[in-house]
Design a protein around this motif. Structure first.
Motif, PDB file in Angstrom:
ATOM      1  N   ALA A 269       0.906  -1.259  -0.142  1.00  0.00           N
ATOM      2  CA  ALA A 269      -0.067   0.076  -0.032  1.00  0.00           C
ATOM      3  C   ALA A 269       0.841   1.232   0.209  1.00  0.00           C
ATOM      4  O   ALA A 269       0.555   2.334  -0.696  1.00  0.00           O
ATOM      5  CB  ALA A 269      -0.938   0.180   1.150  1.00  0.00           C
ATOM      6  N   GLN A 270       2.087   1.196   1.024  1.00  0.00           N
ATOM      7  CA  GLN A 270       2.924   2.458   0.813  1.00  0.00           C
ATOM      8  C   GLN A 270       3.639   2.568  -0.499  1.00  0.00           C
ATOM      9  O   GLN A 270       3.607   3.945  -1.027  1.00  0.00           O
ATOM     10  CB  GLN A 270       3.937   2.075   1.673  1.00  0.00           C
ATOM     11  CG  GLN A 270       3.634   2.313   3.091  1.00  0.00           C
ATOM     12  CD  GLN A 270       4.715   1.646   4.159  1.00  0.00           C
ATOM     13  OE1 GLN A 270       5.826   1.483   3.899  1.00  0.00           O
ATOM     14  NE2 GLN A 270       4.178   1.730   5.382  1.00  0.00           N
ATOM     15  N   LEU A 271       3.891   1.677  -1.122  1.00  0.00           N
ATOM     16  CA  LEU A 271       4.606   1.647  -2.341  1.00  0.00           C
ATOM     17  C   LEU A 271       3.672   2.301  -3.485  1.00  0.00           C
ATOM     18  O   LEU A 271       3.857   3.092  -4.286  1.00  0.00           O
ATOM     19  CB  LEU A 271       5.239   0.365  -2.819  1.00  0.00           C
ATOM     20  CG  LEU A 271       6.314  -0.029  -2.117  1.00  0.00           C
ATOM     21  CD1 LEU A 271       6.832  -1.656  -2.574  1.00  0.00           C
ATOM     22  CD2 LEU A 271       7.613   1.001  -2.538  1.00  0.00           C
ATOM     23  N   LEU A 272       2.204   1.620  -3.475  1.00  0.00           N
ATOM     24  CA  LEU A 272       1.430   2.048  -4.500  1.00  0.00           C
ATOM     25  C   LEU A 272       0.977   3.491  -4.289  1.00  0.00           C
ATOM     26  O   LEU A 272       1.016   4.099  -5.285  1.00  0.00           O
ATOM     27  CB  LEU A 272      -0.030   1.306  -4.320  1.00  0.00           C
ATOM     28  CG  LEU A 272       0.043  -0.344  -4.753  1.00  0.00           C
ATOM     29  CD1 LEU A 272      -1.019  -1.199  -4.257  1.00  0.00           C
ATOM     30  CD2 LEU A 272       0.172  -0.107  -6.314  1.00  0.00           C
ATOM     31  N   HIS A 273       1.132   4.097  -2.844  1.00  0.00           N
ATOM     32  CA  HIS A 273       1.051   5.332  -2.684  1.00  0.00           C
ATOM     33  C   HIS A 273       2.003   6.392  -3.261  1.00  0.00           C
ATOM     34  O   HIS A 273       1.658   7.465  -3.758  1.00  0.00           O
ATOM     35  CB  HIS A 273       0.606   5.517  -1.535  1.00  0.00           C
ATOM     36  CG  HIS A 273       0.288   7.115  -0.928  1.00  0.00           C
ATOM     37  ND1 HIS A 273      -0.732   7.891  -1.244  1.00  0.00           N
ATOM     38  CD2 HIS A 273       1.254   7.872  -0.240  1.00  0.00           C
ATOM     39  CE1 HIS A 273      -0.493   9.215  -0.791  1.00  0.00           C
ATOM     40  NE2 HIS A 273       0.688   8.846  -0.174  1.00  0.00           N
ATOM     41  N   ARG A 274       3.309   5.843  -2.864  1.00  0.00           N
ATOM     42  CA  ARG A 274       4.425   6.699  -3.099  1.00  0.00           C
ATOM     43  C   ARG A 274       4.652   6.721  -4.818  1.00  0.00           C
ATOM     44  O   ARG A 274       5.027   7.868  -5.050  1.00  0.00           O
ATOM     45  CB  ARG A 274       5.624   5.837  -2.406  1.00  0.00           C
ATOM     46  CG  ARG A 274       6.832   6.677  -2.719  1.00  0.00           C
ATOM     47  CD  ARG A 274       8.248   6.224  -2.218  1.00  0.00           C
ATOM     48  NE  ARG A 274       7.904   5.883  -0.681  1.00  0.00           N
ATOM     49  CZ  ARG A 274       8.304   5.203   0.284  1.00  0.00           C
ATOM     50  NH1 ARG A 274       9.276   4.186  -0.335  1.00  0.00           N
ATOM     51  NH2 ARG A 274       8.285   5.078   1.347  1.00  0.00           N
ATOM     52  N   LEU A 275       4.296   5.588  -5.408  1.00  0.00           N
ATOM     53  CA  LEU A 275       4.648   5.680  -6.831  1.00  0.00           C
ATOM     54  C   LEU A 275       3.382   6.182  -7.536  1.00  0.00           C
ATOM     55  O   LEU A 275       3.206   6.203  -8.835  1.00  0.00           O
ATOM     56  CB  LEU A 275       4.806   4.376  -7.336  1.00  0.00           C
ATOM     57  CG  LEU A 275       6.038   3.832  -6.730  1.00  0.00           C
ATOM     58  CD1 LEU A 275       6.200   2.231  -7.268  1.00  0.00           C
ATOM     59  CD2 LEU A 275       7.263   4.351  -7.391  1.00  0.00           C
ATOM     60  N   ARG A 276       2.074   6.806  -6.758  1.00  0.00           N
ATOM     61  CA  ARG A 276       1.048   7.222  -7.368  1.00  0.00           C
ATOM     62  C   ARG A 276       0.267   6.119  -8.210  1.00  0.00           C
ATOM     63  O   ARG A 276      -0.069   6.671  -9.684  1.00  0.00           O
ATOM     64  CB  ARG A 276       1.357   8.626  -8.046  1.00  0.00           C
ATOM     65  CG  ARG A 276       1.535   9.376  -7.041  1.00  0.00           C
ATOM     66  CD  ARG A 276       1.768  11.023  -7.837  1.00  0.00           C
ATOM     67  NE  ARG A 276       2.963  10.935  -8.363  1.00  0.00           N
ATOM     68  CZ  ARG A 276       3.260  11.960  -8.858  1.00  0.00           C
ATOM     69  NH1 ARG A 276       2.745  13.075  -9.250  1.00  0.00           N
ATOM     70  NH2 ARG A 276       4.540  11.953  -9.274  1.00  0.00           N
TER      71      ARG A 276
END
Length: 73
Positions: A45-52
């Motif tokens: 979830a963090q990676l999806l958010h960080r990478l938009r």
């Protein structure tokens, strides 16, 4: 191993599953898992958010444009 064609590196059917696989396979220098099993989902979830890429979490990586699959917003 390095592939000449980046799309040959996709092994999972969704963007989220590709990120999940990376988090599950990440290891420390002594070979221990870098993330606890319970932390993998939050890491994804963090990676999806960080990478938009939240809106593309369920997309097939092969269906993305070249710029999207390379990580461009």
């Amino acid at each position: 191993m390095v592939f000449q064609e980046p799309e040959h590196q996709f092994v999972k059917p969704t963007v989220a599953e590709e990120l999940r696989l990376s988090a599950e396979k990440a290891r420390t220098v002594d070979g221990k898992p870098q993330f606890a099993e319970t932390d993998v989902e939050s890491r994804v979830a963090q990676l999806l958010h960080r990478l938009r890429l939240e809106q593309l979490a369920d997309a097939n990586p092969f269906s993305l444009s070249g710029a999207r699959s390379a990580g461009s917003p």
